[in-house]
Design an enzyme around this catalytic site. Structure first.
Site, PDB file in Angstrom:
ATOM      1  N   ASN A   8      17.443  -0.739  -1.434  1.00  0.00           N
ATOM      2  CA  ASN A   8      16.943   0.136  -0.366  1.00  0.00           C
ATOM      3  C   ASN A   8      17.497  -0.351   0.971  1.00  0.00           C
ATOM      4  O   ASN A   8      17.089  -1.400   1.464  1.00  0.00           O
ATOM      5  CB  ASN A   8      15.409   0.106  -0.359  1.00  0.00           C
ATOM      6  CG  ASN A   8      14.808   1.090   0.631  1.00  0.00           C
ATOM      7  OD1 ASN A   8      15.400   1.391   1.660  1.00  0.00           O
ATOM      8  ND2 ASN A   8      13.626   1.575   0.315  1.00  0.00           N
ATOM      9  N   GLU A  31      10.023  -6.329 -14.409  1.00  0.00           N
ATOM     10  CA  GLU A  31       8.758  -6.078 -13.718  1.00  0.00           C
ATOM     11  C   GLU A  31       7.639  -6.198 -14.750  1.00  0.00           C
ATOM     12  O   GLU A  31       7.399  -5.284 -15.534  1.00  0.00           O
ATOM     13  CB  GLU A  31       8.754  -4.704 -13.049  1.00  0.00           C
ATOM     14  CG  GLU A  31       9.694  -4.613 -11.863  1.00  0.00           C
ATOM     15  CD  GLU A  31       9.410  -3.419 -10.966  1.00  0.00           C
ATOM     16  OE1 GLU A  31       8.238  -2.989 -10.902  1.00  0.00           O
ATOM     17  OE2 GLU A  31      10.361  -2.916 -10.351  1.00  0.00           O
ATOM     18  N   ASP A  60       7.117  -6.940  -3.802  1.00  0.00           N
ATOM     19  CA  ASP A  60       6.385  -5.940  -4.571  1.00  0.00           C
ATOM     20  C   ASP A  60       5.295  -5.396  -3.657  1.00  0.00           C
ATOM     21  O   ASP A  60       4.702  -6.151  -2.873  1.00  0.00           O
ATOM     22  CB  ASP A  60       5.778  -6.529  -5.844  1.00  0.00           C
ATOM     23  CG  ASP A  60       5.411  -5.440  -6.847  1.00  0.00           C
ATOM     24  OD1 ASP A  60       6.255  -4.550  -7.082  1.00  0.00           O
ATOM     25  OD2 ASP A  60       4.293  -5.455  -7.379  1.00  0.00           O
ATOM     26  N   GLY A 177       7.291   8.186  -0.691  1.00  0.00           N
ATOM     27  CA  GLY A 177       6.130   7.758  -1.472  1.00  0.00           C
ATOM     28  C   GLY A 177       4.820   8.291  -0.935  1.00  0.00           C
ATOM     29  O   GLY A 177       4.669   9.493  -0.679  1.00  0.00           O
ATOM     30  N   ASP A 179       3.511   7.847   1.961  1.00  0.00           N
ATOM     31  CA  ASP A 179       3.459   7.937   3.422  1.00  0.00           C
ATOM     32  C   ASP A 179       2.749   9.194   3.939  1.00  0.00           C
ATOM     33  O   ASP A 179       1.998   9.107   4.916  1.00  0.00           O
ATOM     34  CB  ASP A 179       4.871   7.870   4.005  1.00  0.00           C
ATOM     35  CG  ASP A 179       5.471   6.478   3.914  1.00  0.00           C
ATOM     36  OD1 ASP A 179       4.769   5.553   3.447  1.00  0.00           O
ATOM     37  OD2 ASP A 179       6.652   6.308   4.299  1.00  0.00           O
ATOM     38  N   HIS A 202       3.394  -2.922   6.363  1.00  0.00           N
ATOM     39  CA  HIS A 202       2.914  -4.039   5.561  1.00  0.00           C
ATOM     40  C   HIS A 202       4.056  -4.988   5.209  1.00  0.00           C
ATOM     41  O   HIS A 202       3.894  -6.210   5.199  1.00  0.00           O
ATOM     42  CB  HIS A 202       2.227  -3.537   4.295  1.00  0.00           C
ATOM     43  CG  HIS A 202       3.014  -2.534   3.504  1.00  0.00           C
ATOM     44  ND1 HIS A 202       3.517  -1.377   4.044  1.00  0.00           N
ATOM     45  CD2 HIS A 202       3.392  -2.512   2.195  1.00  0.00           C
ATOM     46  CE1 HIS A 202       4.171  -0.694   3.118  1.00  0.00           C
ATOM     47  NE2 HIS A 202       4.119  -1.369   1.996  1.00  0.00           N
ATOM     48  N   ARG A 203       5.224  -4.421   4.942  1.00  0.00           N
ATOM     49  CA  ARG A 203       6.386  -5.261   4.633  1.00  0.00           C
ATOM     50  C   ARG A 203       6.817  -6.029   5.885  1.00  0.00           C
ATOM     51  O   ARG A 203       7.174  -7.204   5.813  1.00  0.00           O
ATOM     52  CB  ARG A 203       7.525  -4.400   4.102  1.00  0.00           C
ATOM     53  CG  ARG A 203       8.755  -5.195   3.678  1.00  0.00           C
ATOM     54  CD  ARG A 203       9.763  -4.315   2.974  1.00  0.00           C
ATOM     55  NE  ARG A 203       9.227  -3.842   1.698  1.00  0.00           N
ATOM     56  CZ  ARG A 203       8.765  -2.611   1.498  1.00  0.00           C
ATOM     57  NH1 ARG A 203       8.770  -1.713   2.486  1.00  0.00           N
ATOM     58  NH2 ARG A 203       8.289  -2.250   0.321  1.00  0.00           N
TER      59      ARG A 203
END
Length: 219
Positions: A8, A31, A60, A177, A179, A202-203
């Site tokens: 990404n 995963e 994650d 997603g 959002d 958050h990231r």
């Protein structure tokens, strides 16, 4: 050079706001199935370190809805593709009284591995043996994997970021997603510009914590 395991480009751009030397690596790590983000990211970091042979960062993330006992949480991506964002939004809103906000959090865990050990700090360390160490009990009890297969008991440093909000009717054309259904301070993430979203991400919060620690690691 620090390798960030992601395809990404938006994640890489966000990481470069906090880290001076970071490159993206395309690596399809396993995963595992777990009820918390930490063990999933930690296992990925161990595999990625074995693949890259140098310092790696794996993340994650998930949406945790209070009224749904944290669902979809670590299963957010799978639920997005099978159940759908709008349906998850309806489930969250239907689970609370119409006058009560459907509170939720976006959470991200960054997992760092460089083959070395770590000094004691407030951030948790996943040692891979599931016998305690610094992992929270909820995280260490949920990993369903044999860490002796890949990465052994390589220590992995974990950094978490979280942003609070509530689930609303979908609004906005941006983001991806969940959002459109996640509102923070009156605005959905899909209504924010990239810069505005990164400022509360958050990231981004996890990256800020990691970058502060990592500067000391490099010294």
């Amino acid at each position: 050079m620090l390798s960030y395991v992601t395809t990404n480009p938006g994640k890489v751009r966000e990481a470069r706001e906090y880290l001076s030397a970071v490159e993206s690596v395309d690596f399809d790590y396993t995963e595992i199935q777990a009820d918390a983000l930490g063990p999933i990211a930690a296992r990925g970091a161990r595999e990625a370190y074995e693949y890259v042979g140098g310092p790696v960062l794996v993340d994650d993330a998930g949406l945790f809805v209070e009224a749904l006992d944290g669902f979809p949480g670590p299963y957010s991506a799978y639920v997005e593709h099978t159940v759908g964002v709008e349906r998850v939004g309806r489930l969250a809103r239907d689970a609370v009284d119409p006058e009560t906000p459907a509170r939720a959090h976006f959470r991200c865990v960054l997992a760092y591995c460089d083959g070395g050990t770590f000094e004691a700090t407030p951030e948790p360390v996943d040692h891979g043996d599931r016998r305690g160490h610094d992992l929270a009990a909820a995280e260490r009890a949920t990993a369903e994997t044999d860490d002796s297969v890949v990465g052994g008991d390589l220590p992995v440093k974990l950094f978490e970021g979280s942003v609070p909000g509530r689930i609303v009717e979908p609004r906005g054309e941006g983001g991806f997603g969940y959002d459109p259904v996640f509102e923070h301070d009156g605005t959905t993430l899909a209504e924010m510009s990239t810069e505005e979203k990164n400022a509360v991400s958050h990231r981004g919060r996890a990256l800020a914590r990691f970058a502060e620690w990592y500067r000391g690691r490099e010294e």
